[in-house]
Motif scaffolding. Structure first.
Motif, PDB file in Angstrom:
ATOM      1  N   PHE A 143      10.645  11.986 -12.360  1.00 44.35           N
ATOM      2  CA  PHE A 143      11.543  13.076 -12.739  1.00 44.35           C
ATOM      3  C   PHE A 143      10.859  14.437 -12.778  1.00 44.35           C
ATOM      4  CE2 PHE A 143      13.080   9.216 -14.984  1.00 44.35           C
ATOM      5  CZ  PHE A 143      14.234   9.019 -14.229  1.00 44.35           C
ATOM      6  N   ALA A 144       9.558  14.478 -13.019  1.00 47.16           N
ATOM      7  CA  ALA A 144       8.841  15.763 -13.073  1.00 47.16           C
ATOM      8  C   ALA A 144       7.978  15.987 -11.842  1.00 47.16           C
ATOM      9  CB  ALA A 144       7.973  15.832 -14.334  1.00 47.16           C
ATOM     10  N   LYS A 145       7.987  15.046 -10.903  1.00 45.91           N
ATOM     11  CA  LYS A 145       7.250  15.149  -9.645  1.00 45.91           C
ATOM     12  C   LYS A 145       5.737  15.319  -9.867  1.00 45.91           C
ATOM     13  CE  LYS A 145      11.145  17.015  -7.040  1.00 45.91           C
ATOM     14  NZ  LYS A 145      11.628  18.104  -6.165  1.00 45.91           N
ATOM     15  N   GLU A 156       0.824  -1.210   0.000  1.00 49.06           N
ATOM     16  CA  GLU A 156       0.000   0.000   0.000  1.00 49.06           C
ATOM     17  C   GLU A 156       0.866   1.272   0.000  1.00 49.06           C
ATOM     18  OE1 GLU A 156      -2.647  -0.221   3.276  1.00 49.06           O
ATOM     19  OE2 GLU A 156      -3.942  -1.742   2.342  1.00 49.06           O
ATOM     20  N   LEU A 157       1.826   1.309  -0.904  1.00 49.34           N
ATOM     21  CA  LEU A 157       2.758   2.445  -0.944  1.00 49.34           C
ATOM     22  C   LEU A 157       2.066   3.726  -1.365  1.00 49.34           C
ATOM     23  CD1 LEU A 157       5.893   0.701  -2.542  1.00 49.34           C
ATOM     24  CD2 LEU A 157       5.522   1.293  -0.149  1.00 49.34           C
ATOM     25  N   TRP A 158       1.298   3.686  -2.460  1.00 43.46           N
ATOM     26  CA  TRP A 158       0.707   4.931  -2.932  1.00 43.46           C
ATOM     27  C   TRP A 158      -0.373   5.438  -1.993  1.00 43.46           C
ATOM     28  CZ3 TRP A 158      -4.446   5.466  -4.310  1.00 43.46           C
ATOM     29  CH2 TRP A 158      -5.186   4.290  -4.510  1.00 43.46           C
ATOM     30  N   GLN A 159      -1.035   4.507  -1.256  1.00 47.38           N
ATOM     31  CA  GLN A 159      -2.006   4.944  -0.258  1.00 47.38           C
ATOM     32  C   GLN A 159      -1.326   5.706   0.885  1.00 47.38           C
ATOM     33  OE1 GLN A 159      -1.804   1.963  -1.573  1.00 47.38           O
ATOM     34  NE2 GLN A 159      -3.811   1.060  -2.076  1.00 47.38           N
ATOM     35  N   LYS A 160      -0.034   5.396   1.137  1.00 47.43           N
ATOM     36  CA  LYS A 160       0.722   6.068   2.202  1.00 47.43           C
ATOM     37  C   LYS A 160       1.423   7.326   1.703  1.00 47.43           C
ATOM     38  CE  LYS A 160       1.686   1.655   4.512  1.00 47.43           C
ATOM     39  NZ  LYS A 160       2.746   0.698   4.919  1.00 47.43           N
ATOM     40  N   GLY A 161       1.218   7.665   0.435  1.00 53.02           N
ATOM     41  CA  GLY A 161       1.835   8.865  -0.112  1.00 53.02           C
ATOM     42  C   GLY A 161       3.153   8.632  -0.808  1.00 53.02           C
ATOM     43  N   GLU A 162       3.611   7.361  -0.848  1.00 56.47           N
ATOM     44  CA  GLU A 162       4.886   7.059  -1.491  1.00 56.47           C
ATOM     45  C   GLU A 162       4.636   6.689  -2.958  1.00 56.47           C
ATOM     46  OE1 GLU A 162       7.185   4.236   0.719  1.00 56.47           O
ATOM     47  OE2 GLU A 162       6.499   5.012   2.647  1.00 56.47           O
ATOM     48  N   ILE A 163       4.139   7.678  -3.700  1.00 55.62           N
ATOM     49  CA  ILE A 163       3.744   7.431  -5.093  1.00 55.62           C
ATOM     50  C   ILE A 163       4.967   7.160  -5.960  1.00 55.62           C
ATOM     51  CG2 ILE A 163       2.597   8.461  -7.102  1.00 55.62           C
ATOM     52  CD1 ILE A 163       0.888  10.074  -5.151  1.00 55.62           C
ATOM     53  N   LYS A 164       6.044   7.937  -5.774  1.00 53.16           N
ATOM     54  CA  LYS A 164       7.262   7.746  -6.574  1.00 53.16           C
ATOM     55  C   LYS A 164       7.833   6.348  -6.372  1.00 53.16           C
ATOM     56  CE  LYS A 164      11.807   9.790  -7.324  1.00 53.16           C
ATOM     57  NZ  LYS A 164      12.749  10.882  -6.938  1.00 53.16           N
TER      58      LYS A 164
END
Length: 543
Positions: free
Chosen positions: A271-273, A198-206
């Motif tokens: 790279f572009a955030k 659940e990385l993207w749910q925790k804000g770790e999208i990159k």
């Protein structure tokens, strides 16, 4: 009656003879602080008890040494000899007073002796004045061996605990390495594990997009055998299209385009955030999953029997086991090297703490002039008229005529120069003898100035010079120039502060010079210079 008188006379004479003390002194005239050796002798029979005085002063003279009693047996008698070392630190005439020697409890006095203490003549114009020496360090009665022992024990104990810790860590059960049967199984499993994180749910999208695209790239590389992990997005898509044509894969343009969209989105995130919305992330995950499944289905099936599959599994397990052993071996080697280096570092730090950095540097890193001091010295004669000097190395003949001006060379009949090292090194010795065509009376002060100008022409700068008279042990007089200079090495681009001493001796038809130079802070160079200059003796021009 006569017999009784004879016996009485014999006993009386024996008693008187036994109670005589002979007194003597080795010299009656001495210098201030020098030792007068006083000797007391008594001749007694074997049954007599003799006690010599144990005073701190005999009159005005101080007892600096009380020597052991010497006993000489002569038949039935003993000659007892007692010596004392006496001194006085004021000049004048003194009397070593009578002192009592107890023989069988009765005092027998020694003779008084007159002595004379003379001043020491000091010529401050000829003798160099020295600073007060530093306080000498007194060695501990136990020595310092126990300090090194404690350091070694501490290092050994630290090394043992470190080794046990590493060994325990390696012996702990580790997670079993998962061996996948096929790339598709590996990819689907890793996708499931990624969702559990659940990385993207925790804000770790990159981080999420990085792992998502790595799973896809690694699958394509293992399944289709193109360098997907090292390729850019465009290179990967072009390579996939070419591989599809070559291997006749049933891939639609839609599948390739969906994969390309996710890869480009991942590039923007990394790279572009860019931050995609939640539904976009879900769509990208589905595109990757479907792309992997479609690619897998497009590959022509190769039927493998169960034996080949089992063999492949065994090979994979063996490969994993060998990799694990190799990693453990590498860890042990690195750990062992680290422990050894750590032990050496602790040992060196201990030496620096107890002995100082200079001790470690000189004894472990090495010191050129220290090696010269402790090496085998040579006492030899150089040039004509000869210069006899003790040096740590044999001096080699060098051609120094090129450094002299032409007008000076026109006056020289013969010149011989011998040296060790060079002016640009941290240590330099030079011995030179010159004989002139015509006898001349030389001003050694001006000669010293000319000698230093020659050194200045060779790279010496900021020369500070002091001069004083100098006499050899045999009384040959000359001039001594000493001081500091800065030597510039243009090749290495450095400058060194040097200390120098030059001895110059002029004779009817010749000049003899001795030079020694060392770094200003080099204590071993100073020891070499002192030993050399104290050993200088000259052959006169008439010899």
């Amino acid at each position: 009656m006569k017999f009784k008188l004879y016996i009485l006379f014999f006993l009386l004479s024996t008693s008187l003879f036994a109670q005589k003390v002979t007194t003597s002194v080795d010299v009656t005239k001495n210098k201030i602080g020098a030792e007068f050796k006083l000797t007391l002798k008594t001749d007694v029979d074997t049954l007599s008890k003799v006690k010599f005085p144990e005073a701190k002063n005999f009159g005005a003279l101080e007892v600096i040494q009380s020597y052991k009693i010497d006993t000489i047996r002569n038949g039935a008698r003993y000659e007892l000899i007692k010596r004392y070392g006496l001194t006085q630190f004021d000049s004048g005439k003194y009397v070593i007073s009578r002192v009592p020697v107890l023989i069988n409890g009765k005092p027998v006095f020694s003779d008084s002796i007159k002595v004379e203490v003379n001043d020491v003549k000091v010529d401050t114009l000829k003798q160099k004045m020295y600073d007060i020496k530093n306080i000498a360090q007194v060695e501990s009665p136990l020595g310092t061996w126990w300090i090194y022992l404690l350091i070694l024990l501490a290092i050994a104990a630290a090394g043992y605990f470190i080794y046990q810790f590493i060994k325990k860590r390696q012996n702990q059960p580790k997670a079993e390495v998962i061996v996948f049967k096929s790339p598709i199984e590996k990819a689907t499993t890793l996708l499931q594990q990624l969702e559990v994180k659940e990385l993207w749910q925790k804000g770790e999208i990159k981080h999420y997009y990085s792992e998502l695209t790595d799973i896809a790239r690694n699958y394509i590389e293992e399944e289709i055998h193109i360098p997907a992990m090292e390729s850019t997005t465009s290179e990967l898509i072009d390579g996939l299209r070419r591989a599809a044509k070559q291997k006749k894969l049933k891939l639609s343009n839609e599948t390739v385009e969906n994969l390309e969209k996710v890869l480009m989105q991942a590039d923007l995130v990394k790279f572009a955030k860019v931050k995609p919305l939640d539904y976009e992330i879900e769509e990208d995950k589905k595109r990757i999953s479907s792309s992997i499944v479609i690619i897998h289905k497009s590959i022509p099936e190769v039927v493998e029997d169960d034996d080949e599959l089992a063999l492949w599994n065994e090979q994979q397990k063996e490969l994993a086991r060998l990799q694990k052993l190799k990693k453990q071996k590498r860890v042990r080697i690195i750990s062992t090297i680290g422990i050894v280096l750590g032990m050496l570092l602790l040992f060196v730090l201990g030496l620096i703490y107890f002995k100082g950095f200079d001790y470690v540097k000189d004894n472990f890193l090495g010191h050129p002039t220290k090696d010269l001091v402790e090496g085998k010295w040579v006492y030899s004669e150089y040039g004509n008229p000869g210069v006899r000097v003790e040096t740590p190395k044999v001096l080699k003949r060098i051609d120094a005529t090129k450094t002299l001006p032409k007008d000076a060379m026109a006056l020289i009949k013969e010149m011989q120069t011998f040296g060790y090292g060079s002016l640009l090194e941290d240590f330099y010795i030079a011995v030179s003898t010159v004989t002139y065509k015509q006898p001349m009376q030389m001003d050694l002060d001006k000669t010293a100035e000319g000698y230093l100008k020659i050194m200045e022409a060779q790279g010496a700068q900021n020369i500070i010079v002091k001069t004083e008279d100098f006499d050899t042990q045999k009384g040959i007089s000359g001039k001594k120039a000493y001081g500091t200079m800065t030597v510039l090495d243009k090749i290495k681009g450095r400058s060194t502060k040097m200390y120098y001493e030059v001895l110059l001796f002029s004779q009817n038809s010749g000049l003899q010079t001795i030079l020694v130079m060392h770094r200003e802070d080099d204590k071993y160079g100073q020891q070499i210079a002192e030993r050399m200059l104290n050993s200088v003796e000259l052959q006169t021009a008439q010899e």
